[in-house]
Design a protein around this motif. Sequence first.
Motif, PDB file in Angstrom:
ATOM      1  N   ARG A  46      37.402 -14.908  67.476  1.00  0.00           N
ATOM      2  CA  ARG A  46      38.551 -14.050  67.784  1.00  0.00           C
ATOM      3  C   ARG A  46      39.796 -14.637  67.156  1.00  0.00           C
ATOM      4  N   LEU A  48      43.439 -15.951  67.561  1.00  0.00           N
ATOM      5  CA  LEU A  48      44.214 -16.529  68.652  1.00  0.00           C
ATOM      6  C   LEU A  48      45.591 -15.864  68.681  1.00  0.00           C
ATOM      7  N   ALA A  49      46.154 -15.781  69.878  1.00  0.00           N
ATOM      8  CA  ALA A  49      47.452 -15.123  70.026  1.00  0.00           C
ATOM      9  C   ALA A  49      48.571 -15.982  69.457  1.00  0.00           C
ATOM     10  N   TYR A  50      48.333 -17.276  69.400  1.00  0.00           N
ATOM     11  CA  TYR A  50      49.307 -18.187  68.800  1.00  0.00           C
ATOM     12  C   TYR A  50      48.518 -19.353  68.214  1.00  0.00           C
ATOM     13  N   VAL A  52      46.839 -22.744  67.514  1.00  0.00           N
ATOM     14  CA  VAL A  52      46.498 -23.901  68.324  1.00  0.00           C
ATOM     15  C   VAL A  52      45.987 -24.969  67.368  1.00  0.00           C
ATOM     16  N   TYR A  60      35.086 -18.194  70.947  1.00  0.00           N
ATOM     17  CA  TYR A  60      35.176 -18.199  72.410  1.00  0.00           C
ATOM     18  C   TYR A  60      33.786 -18.168  73.044  1.00  0.00           C
ATOM     19  N   LYS A  87      40.606 -25.454  73.109  1.00  0.00           N
ATOM     20  CA  LYS A  87      41.159 -24.928  74.369  1.00  0.00           C
ATOM     21  C   LYS A  87      40.037 -24.808  75.376  1.00  0.00           C
ATOM     22  N   LEU A  89      39.408 -23.691  79.847  1.00  0.00           N
ATOM     23  CA  LEU A  89      39.976 -23.315  81.136  1.00  0.00           C
ATOM     24  C   LEU A  89      38.833 -23.129  82.126  1.00  0.00           C
TER      25      LEU A  89
END
Lengths: 134, 87
Positions: A46, A48-50, A52, A60, A87, A89
């Motif tokens: 995907r 990324l929105a910003y 990294v 993902y 990343k 979570l």
Amino acid sequence: MNCYETLFVIKPTLTDEETAAQIAKIKEVVAKNGGELLATDDMGMRKLAYPVQKNDRGYYTVLFYKAEGTLISELERNLKINEDVIKFLTVKYTNTKEMAQFNKLVDAANKSVEKTEAPVATEAPTETEATTEA
Amino acid sequence: MAERRKFKKRFCKYCEQKVEFIDYKDLASLKFSLSERFKIMPRRLTGNCKRHQELVTVAIKRARQTALIPYIVDRKNVVENPFEIIK
């Protein structure tokens, strides 16, 4: 035993085999520490929105599992050490409403796997054999 | 005095659909509560009830942490269709 969900993002620079190996490695950590893996959801590559660590994309993966709380610290330690993971979570599902949702998510993930597995099934075993031989 | 408020009566979209839990990975359901610059829309504009607003807030913040939606959209990196990206 609590219900947990861990999402992690792997660097886009790795090859398909390498990403698969990384995911297997993380799954192994869950299995070794007495976790019960219920489902995995491959969200795939995907945008990324910003950025990294100067990466614009990422691979993902979501793991759904049941485990003791002590596993989380061990798993997160591994994820922190791993340089290919950019990343992650972890979310804990506690009360009954969340548990119901958790089961739904697990079912949904399993269903989507079944759908995609039919054509992929022939390819998957050959890959694993190749890695074990090597 | 004579002028009355012209706002429509707002209702909670999530209550109507009987949403119990909002998943942070499900971006379609979060989109409703985001402005076009990816800020969290206030309750007075969306009409969300307090309970659902709290769920949405947590979900949006988690989505931001995992780089699913941006923290800010600024002039330095302009995106043409911000909602196209996060499908």
